[in-house]
Design an enzyme around this catalytic site. Sequence first.
Site, PDB file in Angstrom:
ATOM      1  CE  LYS A   1      -4.535   0.572   0.304  1.00  0.00           C
ATOM      2  NZ  LYS A   1      -5.567  -0.434  -0.454  1.00  0.00           N
TER       3      LYS A   1
ATOM      4  N   GLY B   1     -22.075   3.908  -4.669  1.00  0.00           N
ATOM      5  CA  GLY B   1     -21.089   4.235  -6.175  1.00  0.00           C
ATOM      6  C   GLY B   1     -20.644   2.994  -6.814  1.00  0.00           C
ATOM      7  CG  ASN B   2     -16.612   0.762  -8.709  1.00  0.00           C
ATOM      8  OD1 ASN B   2     -17.035   0.052  -9.059  1.00  0.00           O
ATOM      9  ND2 ASN B   2     -15.620   0.844  -8.440  1.00  0.00           N
TER      10      ASN B   2
ATOM     11  N   GLY C   1     -21.264  -0.857  -4.234  1.00  0.00           N
ATOM     12  CA  GLY C   1     -22.795  -0.376  -4.133  1.00  0.00           C
ATOM     13  C   GLY C   1     -23.846  -0.313  -4.839  1.00  0.00           C
TER      14      GLY C   1
END
Length: 411
Positions: free
Chosen positions: A104, A216-217, A219
């Site tokens: 990350k 959004g993307n 959901g």
Amino acid sequence: MSMNPFETSQATLHTAAKIAGIDEDAVRFLEQPKRIFKFTIPMKMDNGELRFFEAYRVHYNDALGQVKNGLRFVPDLDLDIVKALGLWMTIKHAVGGIPAGGGKGGVKVDPRTLSEDEYERLCRAYIRNLPMKGAWVDVPGADIGTSGKTMAWMLDELESIQQFHQPAAINDKPVATNGTQLSMEATGTGVFFVTREVMKDMSMGKDSKIVIQGFGNVGRTAALLFHEAGFKVVAIGDIKNAIHNENGIDIPALVEHVKKTGFVEGFADTESMTNAELLELPCDILIPAAVQSVLNADNADRIKAKLVMEAANGPTTPEAEEILQAKGITIVPDVLTNCGSAIVCSFERTQGLTDDYWTVEKVTEKLEERITNAYFATRDTAKKYGTSLRNGAWINALTKIANSMKARGWY
Ligand code: NAD
């Protein structure tokens, strides 16, 4: 006092390791990242001002393969968050059966304050300054504040400085630059596949009431798939508000409404409610797909769902988890529920390495197989140890990582 994200990830690590008797030395490896890179990116802004940006990359653990994923360009980035997310990615890859370690990183910046040129220069500078990179060592992908567009700039910069094409070295890039099909829809699609299997195990039929926070993307994709498959989504919320119709919401029409108005509010045949009311609605399945910590000590007592599918990262605080478990609510953890994008990123790298690019049908079929198998393995381990699905997922991941480290002679 509540724990910071790194302390939370460490608490889950120690709980799961204790239940399964994971070797103490293996756990010690996972108490800190293998490598931490912190570097400064100097950049001349459009107005000539010189600014310095704080940048990070953490290779948390690479026993299972090259580290990959997640570059966050956000104003509140710090090392604790990057370390916690690095460990979560390490676990998520192992849970999803992905031959990769966890990485990350990112830049402490609010991209909305940058011009398009500054944004591109910062992305290119990040990749130039990243000390270790390439398909077999570290494959960055998108996260908050980055996207297909930024990953394409980074790919171009990497190929320019190394002077050869390497589509397997950067993830989440557009199809036009040898990215993968289903890149954007991978997480929501994975949420749908896992939920469907859990529903079978819990004998939940198509009349089950599904509530989703976040359109959004993730959901939106999951809601569309539930709708297409004949399931009933009765309530949906976004950052502003939530809507409810006990008989089910017409999701494709809602997508059009949100395209026009920006929010779910005001959609035909629905009543409006707050996000707090949404989470506490009587329903069968609650899918938090927005932000972290929405299920917490303040509201856990009033949650009425039978099943919580953690599509967002960290939507349930440890205090809430205890309360929900005592109420008999099943929680399917984030590292499993939302590992679809991690799986498809792994497919993206495989396609880049072989120069053989798959159809959307092939990617979807392989995602379904991989993520449902991950659920079955999690479920069976949770049952074996008489523990939660979260611990089951972490135990499977820790066992794989510990076995690899042992075989490599690390301990
Ligand atoms: P997104 O930005 O596309 O959509 C977020 C949605 O949540 C929007 O509808 C927004 O209005 C709503 N929202 C934001 N803040 C809210 C709040 N405080 N209360 C209620 N609603 C709020 O994000 P996304 O890509 O759909 O990601 C959603 C979650 O899933 C995040 O937690 C993310 O970390 C996690 N996740 C995403 C992916 C991925 O591939 N996109 C992968 C793994 C995990």
